[in-house]
Motif scaffolding. Structure first.
Motif: not given
Length: 183
Positions: A59-73, A76-84
């Motif tokens: 769970n921590g890896a998923l959160n870290d990866i999604s926030s780091d992808i968002s930050r680097y590129f 923003q991923f929309n928190p209302k939707y699933s990650m997929l």
């Protein structure tokens, strides 16, 4: 006897000088080498796996990866939707005709995402590759632990998957921005 006393007086001075020289010669240069496995998300996942907290690590890896992808590129991923679904929406930016079936199963995701042409821009190509790897990470690592509550691969394989995703990002820019100022 006086001659002996002079000899004894000189010995401590020589010894002090030798101690000073020895101390100076023992100085060591410490070089901190940062590798992709030294980044905080990987270290945190390793620590949680080591403590037997597989669910927390993934769970921590998923959160870290999604926030780091968002930050680097810089999106923003929309928190209302699933990650997929967020990954699907980002892939639509690259290829308009991609099917929403990619969020259903791993095989559809791999087949559909492989048909997206690689952009000419290097950072956009890295973004596409990173979200492809991230989608496979969700199917192979996150979903089994989320729904079945078991890790279907070894912790080392999970770390390898994380490293594959982070290899598409500039780690100095992402985690060590002050390293440029030290040069």
């Amino acid at each position: 006897m006086e001659n002996m006393k002079e000899h004894n007086d000189e010995t401590p001075k020589k010894k002090k000088l030798l101690d000073f020289v020895k101390k100076r010669s023992k100085e060591e240069v410490v070089v901190n080498i940062k590798t992709i496995t030294d980044i905080p998300p990987v270290q945190e996942a390793r620590k949680k796996f080591g403590n037997g907290n597989n669910i927390g690590a993934v769970n921590g890896a998923l959160n870290d990866i999604s926030s780091d992808i968002s930050r680097y590129f810089n999106f923003q991923f929309n928190p209302k939707y699933s990650m997929l679904y967020n990954i699907y929406k980002k892939m639509v930016d690259f290829e308009k005709d991609i099917s929403p079936d990619i969020i259903v199963d791993r095989e559809s995701f791999i087949i559909e995402s492989a048909q997206i042409p690689i952009p000419d821009d290097g950072k956009e190509a890295n973004l596409l590759s990173a979200i492809r790897k991230f989608g496979v990470f969700i199917f192979d690592v996150y979903n089994p632990i989320r729904y079945a509550r078991k890790l279907e691969m070894s912790p080392d394989d999970v770390i390898k998957r994380m490293v594959e995703i982070y290899s598409y990002m500039d780690l100095k820019e992402l985690f060590y921005p002050d390293s440029r100022m030290r040069r």
